[in-house]
Design a protein around this motif. Structure first.
Motif, short mmCIF file in Angstrom:
data_model
loop_
_atom_site.label_atom_id
_atom_site.label_comp_id
_atom_site.label_asym_id
_atom_site.label_seq_id
_atom_site.Cartn_x
_atom_site.Cartn_y
_atom_site.Cartn_z
N MET A 110 0.85 -1.18 0.00
CA MET A 110 0.00 0.00 0.00
C MET A 110 0.88 1.23 0.00
O MET A 110 1.80 1.33 0.82
CB MET A 110 -0.92 0.01 1.22
N VAL A 111 0.61 2.15 -0.91
CA VAL A 111 1.37 3.40 -0.99
C VAL A 111 0.44 4.53 -0.57
O VAL A 111 -0.54 4.82 -1.25
CB VAL A 111 1.92 3.65 -2.40
N SER A 112 0.74 5.15 0.56
CA SER A 112 -0.09 6.21 1.10
C SER A 112 0.63 7.55 0.99
O SER A 112 1.86 7.61 0.85
CB SER A 112 -0.44 5.91 2.56
N GLY A 113 -0.12 8.63 1.06
CA GLY A 113 0.46 9.96 0.99
C GLY A 113 -0.62 10.97 0.71
O GLY A 113 -1.72 10.62 0.27
N SER A 114 -0.34 12.23 0.95
CA SER A 114 -1.31 13.28 0.67
C SER A 114 -1.34 13.59 -0.82
O SER A 114 -0.56 13.05 -1.61
CB SER A 114 -0.96 14.54 1.48
N GLY A 115 -2.26 14.46 -1.21
CA GLY A 115 -2.41 14.81 -2.61
C GLY A 115 -1.19 15.51 -3.18
O GLY A 115 -0.49 16.24 -2.48
N ASP A 209 -5.64 2.13 -7.94
CA ASP A 209 -5.41 3.52 -7.52
C ASP A 209 -6.64 4.06 -6.79
O ASP A 209 -7.74 3.52 -6.90
CB ASP A 209 -5.10 4.37 -8.75
N ASP A 210 -6.43 5.17 -6.06
CA ASP A 210 -7.52 5.87 -5.35
C ASP A 210 -8.29 4.95 -4.42
O ASP A 210 -9.52 5.02 -4.33
CB ASP A 210 -8.48 6.51 -6.37
N ILE A 211 -7.56 4.10 -3.69
CA ILE A 211 -8.22 3.18 -2.77
C ILE A 211 -8.87 3.94 -1.62
O ILE A 211 -9.71 3.40 -0.89
CB ILE A 211 -7.19 2.15 -2.24
N ASN A 212 -8.51 5.22 -1.45
CA ASN A 212 -9.12 6.04 -0.40
C ASN A 212 -10.60 6.30 -0.65
O ASN A 212 -11.29 6.87 0.21
CB ASN A 212 -8.38 7.38 -0.28
N GLY A 242 -3.37 5.44 -2.34
CA GLY A 242 -4.44 6.32 -1.90
C GLY A 242 -3.97 7.33 -0.88
O GLY A 242 -2.84 7.27 -0.37
N VAL A 243 -4.86 8.25 -0.56
CA VAL A 243 -4.59 9.30 0.42
C VAL A 243 -4.94 8.79 1.81
O VAL A 243 -6.04 8.26 2.03
CB VAL A 243 -5.41 10.57 0.09
N ASN A 244 -4.00 8.93 2.74
CA ASN A 244 -4.23 8.59 4.14
C ASN A 244 -4.84 7.21 4.32
O ASN A 244 -5.87 7.03 4.97
CB ASN A 244 -5.15 9.64 4.79
N ILE A 245 -4.21 6.21 3.77
CA ILE A 245 -4.70 4.84 3.89
C ILE A 245 -4.85 4.40 5.35
O ILE A 245 -5.84 3.75 5.69
CB ILE A 245 -3.77 3.87 3.11
N PRO A 246 -3.92 4.75 6.25
CA PRO A 246 -4.08 4.29 7.63
C PRO A 246 -5.36 4.77 8.29
O PRO A 246 -5.87 4.12 9.20
CB PRO A 246 -2.85 4.88 8.34
N GLY A 247 -5.90 5.90 7.84
CA GLY A 247 -7.11 6.43 8.45
C GLY A 247 -8.39 5.88 7.87
O GLY A 247 -9.49 6.27 8.30
N LEU A 248 -8.30 4.96 6.91
CA LEU A 248 -9.50 4.47 6.23
C LEU A 248 -10.11 3.26 6.92
O LEU A 248 -11.25 2.91 6.65
CB LEU A 248 -9.17 4.09 4.78
N GLY A 249 -9.36 2.58 7.78
CA GLY A 249 -9.85 1.35 8.38
C GLY A 249 -9.38 0.12 7.64
O GLY A 249 -9.64 -1.00 8.08
N LEU A 250 -8.69 0.28 6.49
CA LEU A 250 -8.16 -0.88 5.77
C LEU A 250 -7.13 -1.62 6.62
O LEU A 250 -7.00 -2.83 6.55
CB LEU A 250 -7.52 -0.45 4.45
N ASP A 408 -12.45 12.49 7.72
CA ASP A 408 -11.57 13.45 7.08
C ASP A 408 -10.17 12.86 6.95
O ASP A 408 -9.74 12.04 7.76
CB ASP A 408 -11.48 14.75 7.90
N ASP A 409 -9.45 13.31 5.92
CA ASP A 409 -8.06 12.88 5.69
C ASP A 409 -7.13 13.89 6.35
O ASP A 409 -6.99 15.02 5.91
CB ASP A 409 -7.78 12.81 4.19
N HIS A 410 -6.48 13.49 7.46
CA HIS A 410 -5.55 14.38 8.15
C HIS A 410 -4.10 14.06 7.83
O HIS A 410 -3.23 14.90 8.04
CB HIS A 410 -5.78 14.30 9.66
N GLY A 411 -3.80 12.83 7.36
CA GLY A 411 -2.45 12.48 6.96
C GLY A 411 -1.50 12.36 8.15
O GLY A 411 -1.86 12.65 9.29
N PRO A 412 -0.28 11.93 7.87
CA PRO A 412 0.70 11.74 8.94
C PRO A 412 1.09 13.04 9.63
O PRO A 412 1.45 13.04 10.79
CB PRO A 412 1.89 11.10 8.23
#
Length: 417
Positions: A110-115, A209-212, A242-250, A408-412
């Motif tokens: 999984m590759v996470s990161g902000s926009g 892509d865009d798993i968020n 996707g954006v902020n994958i850890p915050g999605l519950g995946l 909301d996506d707050h990111g690391p």
């Protein structure tokens, strides 16, 4: 450089074709092939001074300037320390999984990161590189093809998560990459068709892509996650971005540990998804964060300067000079404007280069770039940074009813605030 090098300038028809040529969507087999075959092929025109440009024949000046503009808005995709780390991990996983013979379920990434951090560009670039290598290894042929068949060899598949995802829509999206029919099929039939298509085309990597777009409070999205887990047993490497994958519950509600620079999983009883089933995801996927440039150490500053140098070498402005982007106060200015985000820096430079051509100034400096507004820069700074950065300790709650911000996506960056 003298005007003799203009002999290499494409004709007007060739320039027009490059601009107007059809670029099929990347989430189709023709579109992916087009991306893989054409990436990095843009060769900038000669670098001319204003005096040299005036020697260009009148009927070629318009062509030359159009090609300059095409060059300036298509900045090269460069390796950065952040993307190199992600690329090495993906390539290692792809090659290792492709060579495995007895593992029934291949681990994914999984590759996470902000926009605007370059997640899609990085993942697709390393996917295209792997496909080139894999095709060369097998002389462009599918090593798993059944004798007598003519299935196309597609080692890498790129798709986007449907906006409103269901297991059926995800299957249809994957089948659409190959142009395969899916109308009227039941979900079990779709899953079998996906499995057969991945096998028939020799697929080794499936990029989603865009798993968020998935939200684990929706039952359909939880079913999609179950389907993704089942795809891992189809002998393909799954790469989710996707954006902020850890915050999605995946991966449950992971928390960013600023000291260890990694995501920390909470106890299972706090999860909002299917109990112990989440371990099937978090233990089979390795998650990596694609971050931004730093600017606090000599090494970080040099990495940023190297990136600016690559951009400077690519730009075609008549009054550009060595060090235009890399010397004096300009590097610090550019870092403050983009905050280390690769995509924002590229937009600022590309828009600035167009303004430099349109205004006749033909170079980039702080005065010109101050005229370029990127994104929400014209808003108040605190408003601009919300929701990427969490409120600082001691700040009072805003008046009035607060909206539900659970998803909301707050990111690391928020977790370290």
């Amino acid at each position: 450089m003298n005007t003799g090098s203009l002999d290499t300038l494409p004709t007007r028809a060739q320039i027009a074709h490059r601009i107007t040529q059809r670029r099929p969507p990347r989430d189709t087999l023709p579109g992916w092939h087009h991306f893989r075959d054409t990436r990095g092929l843009l060769v900038p025109p000669p670098m001319l001074t204003p005096a040299q440009w005036r020697l260009v024949p009148q009927d070629r000046r318009t062509d030359f300037d159009l090609f300059r503009r095409l060059t300036n808005v298509n900045l090269p995709i460069q390796d950065t320390p952040m993307s190199a780390k992600v690329s090495r991990l993906i390539h290692r996983r792809l090659l290792g999984n492709a060579l495995k013979q007895d593992d029934p379920t291949l681990s994914g990434i999984m590759v996470s990161g902000s926009g605007n951090h370059g997640k899609t560009a990085t993942v697709c670039s390393v996917g295209a590189f792997f496909e080139d290598m894999w095709l060369d290894l097998h002389q462009q042929l599918n090593p798993t093809a059944i004798e007598g068949t003519i299935d196309l060899h597609a080692p890498v598949v790129y798709v986007q998560t449907p906006v409103t995802a269901t297991p059926k829509s995800l299957c249809q999206t994957i089948l659409a990459f190959f142009g395969a029919a899916s109308k009227g099929l039941t979900l079990p039939q779709l899953i079998r068709q996906v499995s057969q298509s991945l096998q028939d085309h020799g697929v080794r990597a499936l990029i989603i892509d865009d798993i968020n777009r998935l939200r684990m409070h929706r039952s359909d999205d939880q079913d999609v996650l179950d389907l993704i887990r089942s795809l891992m047993s189809f002998q393909v490497t799954l790469i989710l971005t996707g954006v902020n994958i850890p915050g999605l519950g995946l991966l449950r509600e992971a928390k960013w540990d600023p000291h260890k620079r990694q995501w920390k999983m909470p106890p299972l009883e706090t999860t909002r998804v299917h109990g112990l089933e989440v371990t099937q995801t978090e233990r089979r996927f390795e998650m990596v964060e694609l971050g931004t440039f730093g600017y606090s150490t000599d090494r970080e500053m040099q990495d940023f300067l190297d990136h600016l140098q690559g951009i400077e070498d690519h730009l075609r402005l008549h009054k550009a000079f060595p060090g235009m982007l890399t010397e004096g106060l300009m590097p610090g200015y550019l870092y403050r404007r983009c905050k280390g985000v690769v995509g924002i820096l590229a937009r600022l430079i590309a828009d600035g280069a167009q303004e430099a051509m349109d205004s006749g100034r033909e170079l980039l400096d702080e005065n010109l770039l101050d005229e370029i507004v990127i994104g929400r820069e014209n808003r108040d700074d605190e408003e601009t940074r919300q929701p990427q950065t969490a409120p600082k300790p001691g700040k009072g709650k805003s008046a009035g009813k607060r909206r539900n911000s659970a998803f909301d996506d707050h990111g690391p960056e928020a977790a370290t605030g």
